[in-house]
Design an enzyme around this catalytic site. Structure first.
Site, PDB file in Angstrom:
ATOM      1  N   HIS A   1       0.807  -1.231   0.000  1.00 34.22           N
ATOM      2  CA  HIS A   1       0.000   0.000   0.000  1.00 34.22           C
ATOM      3  C   HIS A   1       0.838   1.279   0.000  1.00 34.22           C
ATOM      4  CE1 HIS A   1      -3.509  -2.327   0.159  1.00 34.22           C
ATOM      5  NE2 HIS A   1      -3.838  -2.236   1.444  1.00 34.22           N
TER       6      HIS A   1
ATOM      7  N   HIS B   1      -9.637   3.135   0.401  1.00 31.76           N
ATOM      8  CA  HIS B   1      -9.673   1.966   1.287  1.00 31.76           C
ATOM      9  C   HIS B   1     -10.759   2.086   2.357  1.00 31.76           C
ATOM     10  CE1 HIS B   1      -8.174  -1.475   3.492  1.00 31.76           C
ATOM     11  NE2 HIS B   1      -7.171  -1.618   2.670  1.00 31.76           N
TER      12      HIS B   1
ATOM     13  N   TYR C   1     -13.892   1.166   4.568  1.00 28.56           N
ATOM     14  CA  TYR C   1     -14.522  -0.052   5.080  1.00 28.56           C
ATOM     15  C   TYR C   1     -16.007   0.266   5.224  1.00 28.56           C
ATOM     16  CZ  TYR C   1      -9.924  -1.776   6.787  1.00 28.56           C
ATOM     17  OH  TYR C   1      -8.616  -2.224   6.912  1.00 28.56           O
TER      18      TYR C   1
ATOM     19  N   ASP D   1      -9.870 -11.614   0.802  1.00 23.58           N
ATOM     20  CA  ASP D   1      -8.853 -10.567   0.707  1.00 23.58           C
ATOM     21  C   ASP D   1      -8.332 -10.590  -0.729  1.00 23.58           C
ATOM     22  OD1 ASP D   1      -5.968  -9.713   2.831  1.00 23.58           O
ATOM     23  OD2 ASP D   1      -7.002  -8.636   1.229  1.00 23.58           O
TER      24      ASP D   1
ATOM     25  N   GLU E   1     -12.003  -2.360  -2.878  1.00 26.28           N
ATOM     26  CA  GLU E   1     -10.932  -1.484  -3.380  1.00 26.28           C
ATOM     27  C   GLU E   1     -10.796  -1.651  -4.901  1.00 26.28           C
ATOM     28  OE1 GLU E   1      -7.430  -2.465  -0.902  1.00 26.28           O
ATOM     29  OE2 GLU E   1      -8.926  -3.366   0.409  1.00 26.28           O
TER      30      GLU E   1
HETATM   31  C1  G6D Z   1      -4.327  -6.737   5.347  1.00 28.49           C
HETATM   32  O1  G6D Z   1      -4.179  -8.236   3.482  1.00 28.49           O
HETATM   33  C2  G6D Z   1      -4.927  -7.160   4.026  1.00 28.49           C
HETATM   34  C3  G6D Z   1      -4.914  -6.022   3.057  1.00 28.49           C
HETATM   35  O2  G6D Z   1      -5.582  -6.409   1.859  1.00 28.49           O
HETATM   36  C4  G6D Z   1      -5.605  -4.812   3.685  1.00 28.49           C
HETATM   37  O3  G6D Z   1      -5.567  -3.738   2.780  1.00 28.49           O
HETATM   38  C5  G6D Z   1      -4.895  -4.453   4.976  1.00 28.49           C
HETATM   39  O4  G6D Z   1      -4.910  -5.540   5.861  1.00 28.49           O
HETATM   40  C6  G6D Z   1      -5.584  -3.285   5.682  1.00 28.49           C
HETATM   41  O5  G6D Z   1      -2.958  -6.547   5.188  1.00 28.49           O
END
Ligand code: G6D
Length: 352
Positions: free
Chosen positions: A105, A179, A181, A252, A313
């Site tokens: 990221h 990102h 939630y 994920d 995302e």
């Molecule tokens: C964890 O694997 C997940 C990622 O996809 C996510 O973006 C992150 O937590 C916040 O690493």
């Protein structure tokens, strides 16, 4: 339509401001110049009750100390880059290995942890904010001075659009996303296990133990990754599919859209009657059911635990630089990076 701002704190001596956009229907979106972070999206439920449908904090300190990218822009490159390295035109670039030995990221201090310049945007039927940032050559290991421009626009039809634009003076990589939630129950009354997701996708990327695509593309049909007819998220959380177990009992994963061009994702929750329709020009969406949401913090008074929110995302395929068959995330100086994702909220829509 209105646009207000308030001081939210200070980050390394710079003021952090929270901006709140409100439309004529009462929907509002709040966001920070820190990481373009969306702190609240307030929309009505089936009874017209206005509640927040994204996970966030009330203080800057909590974002700095605890946030797993709640609401933030992610970049230069969303997702993981294996071994925090890549090669462009024969030159090897070493990135910050903030998830050693890999890069996640955008690095230790990615775009989510930068202060962005802001300016208000007022249109006839929309109000918004334009964020700009210059990511200097070498930041987190990436080549090229990259100028990024992100426009958040709230319309009077309860739609938040996010438009990304970027230009570079040297060949570099770019793969931006948001990102947030989502939790449509409102103010985290329930978790996201009963949320229903629908999108037209027939394939997803297999992940390795490092949560990085192996390069194998798996058919979704007759698996918990088939959302074409709508599917409760809990089916992937309770699933015995090795890929669901691998990521901590849930999702994920990058889901590949069935068709090129603009695609639609529908997320809904029956009890609240809320639904969210996302349209994007990106080739995939990483579905993350917050399987790793743990820590010494609470969200809206609810102690952190898995599945309190779901991330959708929209982005290029993760680790694309190491997979020539994935759409390229290379940006050349003569090109402009452009992408738009729209989030439209409804109530009284019964889940798909
Ligand atoms: C964890 O694997 C997940 C990622 O996809 C996510 O973006 C992150 O937590 C916040 O690493």
């Amino acid at each position: 339509m209105k646009w207000v701002e308030r001081e939210f704190g200070h980050y390394h001596g710079e003021p952090v401001i929270e901006y709140t956009l409100t439309n004529n229907l009462g929907m509002s979106v709040s966001c920070l110049n820190y990481g373009c972070t969306i702190t609240k999206i307030i929309v009505p439920d089936r009874h017209g009750k206005l509640e927040n449908v994204v996970l966030g904090f009330d203080t800057l300190e909590e974002y700095v100390d605890f946030s797993p990218y709640f609401g933030s822009v992610i970049g230069r490159v969303a997702g993981r880059i294996k071994y925090a390295a890549f090669e462009l035109d024969g030159v090897e670039y070493k990135l910050e290995a903030n998830e050693f030995p890999n890069h996640l990221h955008g690095g230790r201090k990615g775009f989510d942890k930068r202060i962005w310049k802001t300016e208000p945007v007022e249109q006839v039927d929309a109000v918004g904010i334009r964020f700009t940032y210059l990511s200097p050559d070498g930041e987190e290991g990436y080549p090229g001075n990259l100028e990024i421009n992100i426009l958040y626009l709230l319309s009077n039809t309860n739609e938040l659009s996010i438009t990304y634009e970027a230009k570079t003076d040297r060949k570099t990589l770019i793969n931006l996303t948001n990102h947030s939630y989502f939790n449509l129950s409102g103010n985290v009354k329930r978790d996201c296990t009963e949320h229903i997701l629908q999108l037209d996708s027939e394939r997803f990327l297999e992940l390795g133990y490092d949560l990085i695509p192996t390069g194998k593309i798996i058919e979704s049909k007759n698996t918990p990754f088939d959302f074409n007819q709508g599917r409760l998220l809990k089916s992937g959380i309770k699933s015995s599919h090795p890929q669901n177990i691998l990521v901590g009992n849930g999702y994920d994963h990058p889901l590949l859209f069935a068709k090129k061009g603009e695609n639609t994702i529908t997320l809904s929750e029956k009890e609240s009657g809320r639904s969210l329709i996302i349209t994007t020009d990106q080739p995939c969406v990483v579905l993350y059911t917050s399987n790793q949401l743990s820590g010494p913090f609470s969200i809206a008074g609810v102690p952190a635990r898995n599945y309190l929110g779901v991330c959708l995302e929209t982005q290029g395929l993760p680790d694309a630089i190491h997979h020539p068959n994935f759409p390229s995330i290379i940006l050349n100086p003569e090109d402009v990076y452009q992408s738009t994702t729209r989030y439209r909220f409804f109530s009284n829509t019964i889940g798909v």
